[in-house]
Design a protein around this motif. Structure first.
Motif, PDB file in Angstrom:
ATOM      1  N   THR A 155     -18.690 -50.820 175.450  1.00 54.15           N
ATOM      2  CA  THR A 155     -19.649 -51.754 174.788  1.00 54.15           C
ATOM      3  C   THR A 155     -20.762 -51.282 174.257  1.00 54.15           C
ATOM      4  OG1 THR A 155     -18.659 -53.794 175.937  1.00 54.15           O
ATOM      5  CG2 THR A 155     -20.851 -54.085 175.105  1.00 54.15           C
ATOM      6  N   ALA A 156     -21.470 -50.272 175.147  1.00 59.99           N
ATOM      7  CA  ALA A 156     -22.583 -49.488 174.773  1.00 59.99           C
ATOM      8  C   ALA A 156     -22.379 -48.838 173.442  1.00 59.99           C
ATOM      9  CB  ALA A 156     -22.970 -48.852 175.980  1.00 59.99           C
ATOM     10  N   ARG A 157     -21.128 -48.035 173.677  1.00 60.43           N
ATOM     11  CA  ARG A 157     -20.771 -47.273 172.482  1.00 60.43           C
ATOM     12  C   ARG A 157     -20.729 -48.047 171.293  1.00 60.43           C
ATOM     13  NH1 ARG A 157     -16.486 -43.228 175.390  1.00 60.43           N
ATOM     14  NH2 ARG A 157     -17.962 -41.908 176.413  1.00 60.43           N
ATOM     15  N   ASP A 158     -20.165 -49.122 171.394  1.00 62.42           N
ATOM     16  CA  ASP A 158     -19.868 -50.197 170.023  1.00 62.42           C
ATOM     17  C   ASP A 158     -21.435 -50.509 169.639  1.00 62.42           C
ATOM     18  OD1 ASP A 158     -17.358 -49.805 170.029  1.00 62.42           O
ATOM     19  OD2 ASP A 158     -16.644 -51.511 171.002  1.00 62.42           O
ATOM     20  N   SER A 159     -22.055 -50.736 170.743  1.00 65.51           N
ATOM     21  CA  SER A 159     -23.573 -51.370 170.500  1.00 65.51           C
ATOM     22  C   SER A 159     -24.270 -50.427 169.404  1.00 65.51           C
ATOM     23  CB  SER A 159     -24.427 -51.678 171.629  1.00 65.51           C
ATOM     24  OG  SER A 159     -25.795 -52.032 171.232  1.00 65.51           O
ATOM     25  N   VAL A 160     -24.203 -49.052 169.910  1.00 64.14           N
ATOM     26  CA  VAL A 160     -24.776 -47.923 169.286  1.00 64.14           C
ATOM     27  C   VAL A 160     -24.339 -47.929 168.002  1.00 64.14           C
ATOM     28  CG1 VAL A 160     -25.235 -45.514 169.126  1.00 64.14           C
ATOM     29  CG2 VAL A 160     -25.759 -46.863 171.461  1.00 64.14           C
ATOM     30  N   GLY A 161     -23.031 -47.799 167.738  1.00 62.56           N
ATOM     31  CA  GLY A 161     -22.292 -47.764 166.521  1.00 62.56           C
ATOM     32  C   GLY A 161     -22.761 -48.848 165.642  1.00 62.56           C
ATOM     33  N   ASN A 162     -22.979 -50.216 166.205  1.00 60.93           N
ATOM     34  CA  ASN A 162     -23.226 -51.303 165.438  1.00 60.93           C
ATOM     35  C   ASN A 162     -24.679 -50.948 164.798  1.00 60.93           C
ATOM     36  OD1 ASN A 162     -20.879 -52.395 165.763  1.00 60.93           O
ATOM     37  ND2 ASN A 162     -21.465 -53.712 167.788  1.00 60.93           N
ATOM     38  N   HIS A 163     -25.613 -50.750 165.848  1.00 58.27           N
ATOM     39  CA  HIS A 163     -26.977 -50.349 165.228  1.00 58.27           C
ATOM     40  C   HIS A 163     -26.933 -49.360 164.015  1.00 58.27           C
ATOM     41  CE1 HIS A 163     -29.223 -52.803 167.952  1.00 58.27           C
ATOM     42  NE2 HIS A 163     -28.914 -52.333 168.825  1.00 58.27           N
ATOM     43  N   ASP A 164     -26.223 -48.236 164.443  1.00 55.25           N
ATOM     44  CA  ASP A 164     -25.987 -47.187 162.980  1.00 55.25           C
ATOM     45  C   ASP A 164     -25.584 -48.059 161.955  1.00 55.25           C
ATOM     46  OD1 ASP A 164     -26.720 -45.517 164.729  1.00 55.25           O
ATOM     47  OD2 ASP A 164     -24.670 -44.303 164.977  1.00 55.25           O
ATOM     48  N   ASP A 165     -24.402 -49.032 161.960  1.00 54.92           N
ATOM     49  CA  ASP A 165     -24.045 -49.530 160.916  1.00 54.92           C
ATOM     50  C   ASP A 165     -25.068 -50.587 160.257  1.00 54.92           C
ATOM     51  OD1 ASP A 165     -21.604 -48.311 161.191  1.00 54.92           O
ATOM     52  OD2 ASP A 165     -20.625 -50.128 162.353  1.00 54.92           O
ATOM     53  N   ASP A 166     -25.885 -51.172 161.240  1.00 54.45           N
ATOM     54  CA  ASP A 166     -27.060 -52.104 160.608  1.00 54.45           C
ATOM     55  C   ASP A 166     -27.907 -51.264 159.717  1.00 54.45           C
ATOM     56  OD1 ASP A 166     -25.714 -54.065 161.905  1.00 54.45           O
ATOM     57  OD2 ASP A 166     -27.073 -54.271 163.669  1.00 54.45           O
ATOM     58  N   ASP A 167     -28.416 -50.045 160.255  1.00 53.37           N
ATOM     59  CA  ASP A 167     -29.324 -49.174 159.791  1.00 53.37           C
ATOM     60  C   ASP A 167     -28.682 -48.878 158.159  1.00 53.37           C
ATOM     61  OD1 ASP A 167     -31.074 -49.469 161.742  1.00 53.37           O
ATOM     62  OD2 ASP A 167     -31.008 -47.178 162.325  1.00 53.37           O
ATOM     63  N   GLY A 168     -27.411 -48.432 158.206  1.00 57.60           N
ATOM     64  CA  GLY A 168     -27.016 -48.080 156.918  1.00 57.60           C
ATOM     65  C   GLY A 168     -26.785 -49.254 155.877  1.00 57.60           C
ATOM     66  N   ALA A 169     -26.580 -50.423 156.690  1.00 59.34           N
ATOM     67  CA  ALA A 169     -26.622 -51.560 155.762  1.00 59.34           C
ATOM     68  C   ALA A 169     -27.961 -51.996 155.291  1.00 59.34           C
ATOM     69  CB  ALA A 169     -25.976 -52.806 156.569  1.00 59.34           C
ATOM     70  N   ALA A 170     -28.819 -51.774 156.171  1.00 58.98           N
ATOM     71  CA  ALA A 170     -30.389 -52.193 155.679  1.00 58.98           C
ATOM     72  C   ALA A 170     -30.787 -51.434 154.597  1.00 58.98           C
ATOM     73  CB  ALA A 170     -31.188 -51.844 156.933  1.00 58.98           C
ATOM     74  N   LEU A 171     -30.400 -49.877 154.712  1.00 60.79           N
ATOM     75  CA  LEU A 171     -30.786 -49.074 153.752  1.00 60.79           C
ATOM     76  C   LEU A 171     -30.108 -49.384 152.374  1.00 60.79           C
ATOM     77  CD1 LEU A 171     -30.750 -45.836 155.769  1.00 60.79           C
ATOM     78  CD2 LEU A 171     -32.879 -46.750 154.735  1.00 60.79           C
ATOM     79  N   LEU A 172     -28.780 -49.783 152.225  1.00 59.85           N
ATOM     80  CA  LEU A 172     -28.227 -50.032 151.334  1.00 59.85           C
ATOM     81  C   LEU A 172     -28.782 -51.283 150.657  1.00 59.85           C
ATOM     82  CD1 LEU A 172     -24.471 -49.220 152.046  1.00 59.85           C
ATOM     83  CD2 LEU A 172     -26.138 -47.938 150.474  1.00 59.85           C
ATOM     84  N   ALA A 173     -29.060 -52.284 151.398  1.00 62.57           N
ATOM     85  CA  ALA A 173     -29.851 -53.589 150.861  1.00 62.57           C
ATOM     86  C   ALA A 173     -30.968 -53.331 150.371  1.00 62.57           C
ATOM     87  CB  ALA A 173     -29.924 -54.510 151.824  1.00 62.57           C
ATOM     88  N   PHE A 174     -31.825 -52.324 150.822  1.00 60.99           N
ATOM     89  CA  PHE A 174     -33.005 -51.685 150.462  1.00 60.99           C
ATOM     90  C   PHE A 174     -32.883 -51.198 148.765  1.00 60.99           C
ATOM     91  CE2 PHE A 174     -36.255 -48.343 149.421  1.00 60.99           C
ATOM     92  CZ  PHE A 174     -37.245 -48.964 149.705  1.00 60.99           C
ATOM     93  N   LYS A 175     -31.794 -50.294 148.865  1.00 57.49           N
ATOM     94  CA  LYS A 175     -31.228 -49.674 147.500  1.00 57.49           C
ATOM     95  C   LYS A 175     -31.168 -50.804 146.360  1.00 57.49           C
ATOM     96  CE  LYS A 175     -28.062 -46.666 145.296  1.00 57.49           C
ATOM     97  NZ  LYS A 175     -27.052 -45.771 145.284  1.00 57.49           N
TER      98      LYS A 175
ATOM     99  N   GLY B 265     -32.283 -39.744 140.286  1.00 60.00           N
ATOM    100  CA  GLY B 265     -33.254 -40.006 141.223  1.00 60.00           C
ATOM    101  C   GLY B 265     -32.757 -39.934 142.513  1.00 60.00           C
ATOM    102  N   PRO B 266     -33.755 -39.968 143.445  1.00 58.98           N
ATOM    103  CA  PRO B 266     -33.523 -39.786 144.767  1.00 58.98           C
ATOM    104  C   PRO B 266     -32.607 -40.623 145.630  1.00 58.98           C
ATOM    105  CG  PRO B 266     -35.644 -40.929 144.641  1.00 58.98           C
ATOM    106  CD  PRO B 266     -35.212 -40.304 143.323  1.00 58.98           C
ATOM    107  N   LEU B 267     -32.096 -41.858 145.092  1.00 62.90           N
ATOM    108  CA  LEU B 267     -31.383 -42.818 145.804  1.00 62.90           C
ATOM    109  C   LEU B 267     -29.950 -42.510 145.427  1.00 62.90           C
ATOM    110  CD1 LEU B 267     -33.550 -45.829 145.877  1.00 62.90           C
ATOM    111  CD2 LEU B 267     -33.756 -43.866 147.294  1.00 62.90           C
ATOM    112  N   ARG B 268     -29.803 -41.581 144.438  1.00 65.88           N
ATOM    113  CA  ARG B 268     -28.308 -41.274 144.172  1.00 65.88           C
ATOM    114  C   ARG B 268     -27.509 -40.949 145.039  1.00 65.88           C
ATOM    115  NH1 ARG B 268     -27.770 -37.786 138.791  1.00 65.88           N
ATOM    116  NH2 ARG B 268     -25.563 -38.329 139.107  1.00 65.88           N
ATOM    117  N   SER B 269     -28.141 -40.273 146.077  1.00 64.91           N
ATOM    118  CA  SER B 269     -27.412 -39.631 147.502  1.00 64.91           C
ATOM    119  C   SER B 269     -27.095 -40.747 148.417  1.00 64.91           C
ATOM    120  CB  SER B 269     -28.252 -38.757 148.175  1.00 64.91           C
ATOM    121  OG  SER B 269     -29.562 -39.139 148.541  1.00 64.91           O
ATOM    122  N   TRP B 270     -27.683 -41.992 148.171  1.00 67.98           N
ATOM    123  CA  TRP B 270     -27.499 -43.120 149.128  1.00 67.98           C
ATOM    124  C   TRP B 270     -26.230 -43.870 148.765  1.00 67.98           C
ATOM    125  CZ3 TRP B 270     -32.226 -46.366 150.866  1.00 67.98           C
ATOM    126  CH2 TRP B 270     -33.376 -45.667 151.110  1.00 67.98           C
TER     127      TRP B 270
END
Length: 610
Positions: A22-42, A52-57
Motif C-alpha cells: 500500500t505504501a508503495r502504491d501510495s508513493v506511486g500514486n503521488h508520483d502519478d499525481d505530480d505528473g498529472a498536475a504538471l500536464l494540467a499545468f501545461k 519551447g521548453p514544454l515540448r519535453s513534457w
C-alpha cells in the motif's frame, strides 16, 4: 514467553506485506499525481511558438526529466519547478497546488495574467515563491499564510492590488525576503511585519501604500535592506529604524516624509551602504557624522529642504559612487562651504554628482577638475555660481553628462572640452558664456544633446559640428552667432528632436540640404538675417511638426509642396519678404493648428480653407 501460533504469524506477515504494498502504491500514486498536475499545468498555459521548453513534457519520459522540473532524491516527488524567462502565458492553473512536495516555484519573467490561485495555499512545504515580472492581478490570497515554511516571497512587477494581509507577519515568520515592488497595493504597512525577525530584505516600493511607517519595524533585527520608495507614506521616519545596526540599504525616496537626520547617524548605522531619502520633505542640516559611514556607496538626499553647509569631510566615504544633493537649500560662498568639493577628490569611484538647484554661491571651485575620472554625470547648474569653466575640465575623461546651466558662469567654453570623448549630453544654457564656440566640440562624436542657448556666444558655428552623427538636439538660440549656417549641420539625419538656432545674427540662404533632416520634429531659425527662397527640398522633412522661420528676410513664394509634411501643427513665416499668393497647400495638412503669415508681401485671396 509463549511462542506465537503459526496462524497468527501468517496473518501478521500478510498484513505487513499489504502495508508495504500500500505504501508503495501510495508513493506511486503521488508520483502519478505530480505528473498529472504538471500536464494540467501545461494545458492551462500557452506559448507563442510551436517550440519551447514544454515540448519535453509528455508521457514518453519521466516527468523528473522534464524541462524546469526537479525531483527529490528518494521520493520521486517534484520539489522544484523553475520556468523563469520562458515566455509562458495564460492564467496560472489551480492544478499547481497539487504539487504538494514543492519547495521552490519560480515562474518569473513570463506573461502570466489573472489572479494567484488560492490552491497555492496547499503547498505547505513551499520555501521560495517567485512570480515576479508577470501581469498577475487581484489580491494576495489569504491562505498563502498556510505556507508556513516560506522563506522568500517575490511577487514584484505585477498588477496586484488590495491590502497587504496582516497574516503575512503573523504566520510566515520564517520569511527572509519579501519583495512586492511595482504593484498597486494600497493601505498601510501591517504592524505584524515586525514579527518577521529573520527578514533580511523588504521591498514594498512603487505601490500606493500610505500612512506612517510602523515604528515596530525595529523588530526586524536581521534586516539589511528596506525599500519603501515611491509610495504615499507621510509623517516622520521612525527613529527606531536608525537602530537597525545590520541595515545596509534604506530607501524611502518619493514619499512625503519629514523630519531631520539624527546627528549620530554615523554611529547608529555602521553597515550603511545606500541611504536614499530623496524627494521627501526632510529638513535641517546634513549631520557631520554621516562622514563616519565608511561603507557608503550611495547618498541621495536630493529634492528635500536640507540647509546649511555640506559636511566638509564628506570625501571620507571613499567608496562613494552616487552623491545626490540637488534641490535643497544648501549653501556655500567664497569664504566657506566649498571644502567638501576638495574632499570628494578622495572618492575615486564617484560616478554621479548632483549639486544643482541649491543656494551655492561664489566662484566655481577649481577643485572640480580633481574629481574622479570615473565621474559620468555632473550637475551643478541652477545655482548662483560664477567664474569660468576651468580648462582642466578635460581631466574628467569619463563624463557623459555635464550640466552647468542657469548660473552666472562666464568666459569662453575651453578648447579642451573637446577631450571629453565620452560626453553624451552638454547643458550650458542660461549662463553668461562668451567667445567662440570651439571647433573641438566636433570631436565629441558621442554627443546626443547640445543645449547652449541664452548666452553671449559669438562668431560662426563651427562646420565641425557636422561630425556629430548621433546628435538629436542642437539648441544654440539667443546668442550672438553670425555667418552662414554650415551645410554640414543640415546633413545630420540624426537630428530628430530639435534644431534651434533662432535669435542670432546668422545670414545667407537656407541650404537645400535642409531636406536631409528627414527625422526632425522642430526646425526653429527665426530671428536671424537669413535670406533667399525657402527651398522646395524642405518638403522632405516629412515628420516636421514645428516650422518657425519668422523674422528673417526670406523672399519668393511659399513652397506649395509643404502639403507633403502631413504632421505640421505650427508654421510661422511672418515678418519676411515672401510674395505671391497663399497656396492651397495648407488645405492638405489636417494637423495644422497655427499659421502665421503676417508682415510679408503676399497678395490675392485668403484660401477658403483658412
Amino acid at each position: 514467553m509463549a511462542e506465537m501460533p503459526p496462524v497468527r504469524l501468517l496473518l501478521l506477515s500478510l498484513l505487513f506485506t499489504l502495508v508495504i504494498a500500500t505504501a508503495r502504491d501510495s508513493v506511486g500514486n503521488h508520483d502519478d499525481d505530480d505528473g498529472a498536475a504538471l500536464l494540467a499545468f501545461k494545458v492551462g498555459i500557452r506559448r507563442g511558438g510551436s517550440s519551447g521548453p514544454l515540448r519535453s513534457w509528455n508521457s514518453s519520459t519521466s516527468f523528473c526529466s522534464w524541462e524546469g522540473v526537479t525531483c527529490g532524491g528518494g521520493s520521486g516527488r517534484v520539489v522544484a519547478l523553475d520556468l523563469s524567462s520562458h515566455g509562458l502565458a495564460g492564467m496560472l492553473p489551480a492544478a499547481i497546488g497539487n504539487l504538494t512536495s514543492l519547495r521552490t516555484l519560480n515562474l518569473s519573467f513570463n506573461w502570466f495574467h489573472g489572479g494567484i490561485p488560492a490552491s497555492l495555499g496547499r503547498l505547505h512545504r513551499l520555501q521560495t515563491l517567485d512570480l515576479s515580472y508577470n501581469s498577475l492581478s487581484g489580491t494576495l490570497p489569504d491562505n498563502m499564510s498556510l505556507c508556513t515554511g516560506m522563506t522568500a516571497l517575490v511577487l514584484g512587477s505585477n498588477n496586484l492590488g488590495g491590502l497587504i494581509p496582516s497574516s503575512l507577519g503573523d504566520t510566515l515568520t520564517n520569511l527572509k525576503k519579501v519583495s512586492l515592488t511595482n504593484n498597486s497595493l494600497t493601505g498601510a504597512v501591517p504592524a505584524s511585519l515586525a514579527n518577521l525577525s529573520f527578514l533580511q530584505h523588504l521591498d514594498l516600493s512603487i505601490n500606493q501604500l500610505e500612512g506612517s511607517i510602523p515604528p515596530g519595524l525595529r523588530g526586524l533585527r536581521s534586516i539589511s535592506h528596506i525599500d519603501l520608495s515611491a509610495n504615499g507614506f507621510s509623517g516622520a521616519l521612525p527613529s527606531s529604524l536608525y537602530n537597525l545596526s545590520l541595515l545596509r540599504s534604506l530607501q524611502v525616496e518619493g514619499n512625503t516624509l519629514q523630519g531631520s537626520i539624527p546627528a549620530d547617524i554615523g554611529d547608529r548605522l555602521p553597515a550603511m551602504e545606500k541611504l536614499v531619502l530623496s524627494r521627501n520633505r526632510f529638513s535641517g542640516a546634513i549631520p557631520h557624522s554621516v562622514t563616519n559611514l565608511s561603507s557608503l556607496t550611495a547618498l541621495r538626499l536630493g529634492w528635500n529642504q536640507f540647509s546649511g553647509h555640506v559636511p566638509r569631510t564628506l570625501g571620507r566615504s571613499q567608496d562613494l559612487r552616487y552623491l545626490e544633493l540637488a534641490g535643497n537649500k544648501l549653501e556655500a560662498d567664497n569664504s566657506r562651504g566649498w571644502e567638501f568639493m576638495d574632499s570628494l577628490a578622495n572618492c575615486t569611484q564617484l560616478q554621479y554628482l548632483a549639486l544643482d538647484n541649491n543656494s551655492f554661491r561664489g566662484q566655481l571651485p577649481g577643485s572640480v577638475v580633481n574629481l574622479s575620472t570615473s565621474l559620468e554625470k555632473f550637475f551643478i547648474g541652477y545655482n548662483n555660481i560664477s567664474g569660468e569653466i576651468p580648462s582642466d575640465i578635460s581631466n574628467l575623461a569619463g563624463l557623459k553628462v555635464l550640466q552647468v546651466a542657469n548660473t552666472s558662469v562666464s568666459g569662453a567654453i575651453p578648447e579642451s572640452i573637446g577631450k571629453l570623448a565620452n560626453l553624451v549630453m552638454f547643458f550650458m544654457f542660461n549662463n553668461a558664456l562668451s567667445g567662440l564656440v570651439p571647433p573641438s566640440v566636433g570631436n565629441l562624436t558621442r554627443l546626443n544633446w547640445i543645449l547652449a542657448y541664452n548666452n553671449n556666444l559669438e562668431g560662426p558655428i563651427p562646420a565641425s559640428l557636422g561630425k556629430l552623427k548621433d546628435l538629436n538636439i542642437l539648441d544654440m538660440s539667443k546668442n550672438r552667432l553670425n555667418g552662414s549656417i554650415p551645410r554640414e549641420i543640415f546633413k545630420l539625419s540624426s537630428l530628430s528632436i530639435q534644431l534651434d538656432l533662432s535669435y542670432n545674427s546668422l545670414s545667407g540662404p537656407l541650404p537645400s540640404e535642409v531636406g536631409s533632416l528627414t527625422n526632425l520634429n522642430w526646425l526653429v531659425l527665426s530671428g536671424n538675417q537669413l535670406r533667399g527662397r525657402i527651398p522646395e527640398s524642405i518638403s522632405s522633412c516629412t515628420v516636421l511638426e514645428y516650422l518657425l522661420l519668422h523674422n528673417n528676410s526670406f523672399e519668393g513664394s511659399i513652397p506649395t509642396n509643404l502639403k507633403n509634411i502631413k504632421g505640421l501643427t505650427t508654421v510661422s513665416l511672418s515678418m519676411n519678404k515672401l510674395s505671391g499668393t497663399i497656396p492651397d497647400a495648407f488645405d492638405g495638412i489636417a494637423t495644422l493648428k497655427e499659421l502665421y503669415l503676417a508682415q510679408n508681401n503676399l497678395t490675392g485671396p485668403i484660401p477658403a480653407v483658412l
